[in-house]
Design an enzyme around this catalytic site. Structure first.
Site, PDB file in Angstrom:
ATOM      1  N   ASN A 280      16.068  13.982 -19.896  1.00 58.61           N
ATOM      2  CA  ASN A 280      16.639  14.756 -20.987  1.00 58.61           C
ATOM      3  C   ASN A 280      18.070  14.306 -21.262  1.00 58.61           C
ATOM      4  OD1 ASN A 280      16.965  16.706 -22.917  1.00 58.61           O
ATOM      5  ND2 ASN A 280      17.445  18.345 -21.465  1.00 58.61           N
ATOM      6  N   ASP A 307      23.711   8.843 -15.737  1.00 60.58           N
ATOM      7  CA  ASP A 307      22.999  10.125 -15.631  1.00 60.58           C
ATOM      8  C   ASP A 307      22.028  10.081 -14.435  1.00 60.58           C
ATOM      9  OD1 ASP A 307      22.161  12.703 -15.994  1.00 60.58           O
ATOM     10  OD2 ASP A 307      21.116  12.362 -17.884  1.00 60.58           O
TER      11      ASP A 307
HETATM   12  O1  DOR Z   1      17.333  14.363 -17.269  1.00 58.66           O
HETATM   13  C1  DOR Z   1      18.230  15.116 -16.955  1.00 58.66           C
HETATM   14  N1  DOR Z   1      18.399  15.532 -15.685  1.00 58.66           N
HETATM   15  N2  DOR Z   1      19.050  15.552 -17.896  1.00 58.66           N
HETATM   16  C2  DOR Z   1      19.968  16.501 -17.674  1.00 58.66           C
HETATM   17  O2  DOR Z   1      20.678  16.853 -18.576  1.00 58.66           O
HETATM   18  C3  DOR Z   1      20.063  17.146 -16.342  1.00 58.66           C
HETATM   19  C4  DOR Z   1      19.572  16.237 -15.303  1.00 58.66           C
HETATM   20  C5  DOR Z   1      19.354  16.909 -13.983  1.00 58.66           C
HETATM   21  O3  DOR Z   1      20.232  17.635 -13.540  1.00 58.66           O
HETATM   22  O4  DOR Z   1      18.327  16.664 -13.356  1.00 58.66           O
HETATM   23 ZN    ZN Z   2      22.865  15.964 -19.598  1.00 58.94          ZN
END
Ligand code: DOR
Ligand code: ZN
Length: 433
Positions: A280, A307
């Site tokens: 996400n 990320d």
């Molecule tokens: O893919 C994601 N994982 N997007 C996010 O915004 C949060 C993150 C997570 O904390 O696992």
């Molecule tokens: Zn995020």
């Protein structure tokens, strides 16, 4: 006693030059940098680095270290070891921990824990709202004093425009950026993949690009109104790249990051990789991916961030609707970017060093990002001739899932120095230090 690294080509993000150099490390700082063959000192450990490229220690402004609270997914120790193995010496960690990083105590716990292990510097990003609930703003001044470098409710979008405006005013007073996870939940709720052909064919609810771009457009307007620095996390749609480009053109203080996965993958991955490709914001359409590449190359998307979002193998083995969003990224970000952008001739290695070290430092007010005498000796050696497949089982991270598993990549990190210590090493001692 220190290290003399001889003959590596040093990529300088500030000048764009890449010259063969000798690099002398004494204690925790760079003592001297000079053209190859010109430093002659006794008593240092000599590391022959002919054929290797030296980069300033990489900086990732968007990782999830999961501690406190989710140490079955990752710990500060394993996450920073993974960072070192990926060539990173500084990371900023997101506040969606348990308890949430919304108090000075949690901020101090994180920095203290990272120092105790000593693999990389961790700069906490504090929550913008208590509990990431979007209801009440945290104490920005106290969080800054405790060591936070930015504010974010990452993992969730801040739904109230009024609260976002107030947060931007307060962050401006503190001289800190707000890192925006752009997601309007009235548009994204219930979605698991990009709202496109693949989600439709699998009959899985989608997350439309508007869920992301409406909030990015809103926050650019609010940054303009307040004069604050707004930083857009993990940008994925073509429309968002266009909005950021336009905001920059109008002089708004908007910066942005792009992930290797949004640069290199599309929604199609879910067909073969299932939940390993669930993230996400989601992997989007080919047109979005192309726009991210264009935006990255023209500087609209300023920097690369991973990320890095580790989950347990069991969690990621679930079906797409049942698995959590996110996957591991920090150990393969450099070879992914080297292979796709440097080897292909799209970017120089010095420019990649700018996007993965110098610029991230500037945007988040961090030290380092370049190699010079007197600076903290944070350095990554990359072997541009090393070709190897991504093997998640050998990751230091507890998260073993990535849609890049099995991909053959060129240009792996082979040694990482952090504050003058060799914290990762595959060439000199052939093992972990
Ligand atoms: O893919 C994601 N994982 N997007 C996010 O915004 C949060 C993150 C997570 O904390 O696992
Ligand atoms: Zn995020």
């Amino acid at each position: 006693m220190g290290y003399l690294i001889r003959g590596a080509r040093l990529a300088d993000p500030r000048t764009g030059q890449t010259d063969a150099c000798d690099i002398l490390i004494e204690g925790d700082i760079f003592a001297q940098i000079a053209l190859a063959g010109s430093i002659d000192v006794a008593g240092h450990e000599v590391l022959e680095a002919d054929g290797l490229i030296a980069l300033p220690g990489l900086i990732d402004v968007h990782v999830h270290l999961r501690e406190p609270g989710f140490s079955h997914k990752e710990t500060i120790a394993t996450g920073t070891q993974a960072a070192a193995a990926g060539g990173f010496t500084q990371v900023c960690c997101m506040p969606n921990t348990s308890p949430v990083t919304d108090t000075p105590e949690v901020v101090r716990f994180i920095t203290h824990e990272a120092k105790r292990h000593g693999f990389a510097t961790v700069h906490p990003i504090a929550a913008m709202t208590y509990g990431l609930k979007g209801e009440a703003l945290t104490d920005f001044g106290a969080l800054k004093k405790a060591g936070a470098v930015a504010f974010s409710d990452d993992g969730r979008g801040l739904q109230s425009a009024g609260m976002m405006k107030r947060a931007l005013q307060l962050s401006r007073e503190q001289g800190m950026p707000i890192a925006v996870h752009a997601e309007d939940e009235t548009l994204s709720a219930g979605g698991h993949l990009h709202d496109g052909a693949v989600a439709h064919s699998l009959s899985i609810p989608g997350i439309p690009t508007e869920a992301e771009t409406t909030m990015i457009a809103r926050d650019i307007l609010l940054a303009q109104a307040t004069g604050a620095h707004v930083h857009m996390c993990h940008v994925s749609p073509e429309t968002a790249v266009a909005a950021i480009r336009e905001g920059k053109r109008r002089g708004v203080r908007v910066t942005a990051e792009v992930t290797p996965h949004h640069l290199l993958l599309t929604e199609e991955e879910a067909l073969t990789k299932g939940a390993a490709a669930k993230v996400n914001p989601p992997l989007r359409a080919a047109t979005d991916r192309r726009a991210c590449i264009e935006g990255f190359l023209d500087g609209t998307l300023d920097i690369v961030a991973t990320d890095h979002a580790p989950h347990t193998p069991e969690e990621k083995a679930r079906s797409i609707p049942e698995a959590p969003f996110g996957f591991t990224g920090i150990e393969i970000s450099l070879p992914l970017m080297y292979t796709a952008f440097v080897q292909s001739g799209l970017l120089s290695i010095a420019e990649l060093a700018a996007r993965m070290s110098w610029r991230p430092a500037q945007l988040f007010g961090l030290p380092g990002g370049f190699v010079a005498a007197g600076q903290s000796a944070d350095l990554t050696l990359l072997d541009p001739s090393e070709v190897r497949k991504v093997e998640p089982d050998s990751f230091r991270s507890l998260g073993k899932t990535t849609p890049f598993a099995g991909r053959k990549l060129t240009g792996w990190p082979v040694a990482t120095f952090y504050q003058g210590r060799l914290v990762y090493d595959r060439v000199y001692t052939q093992g972990e230090v």
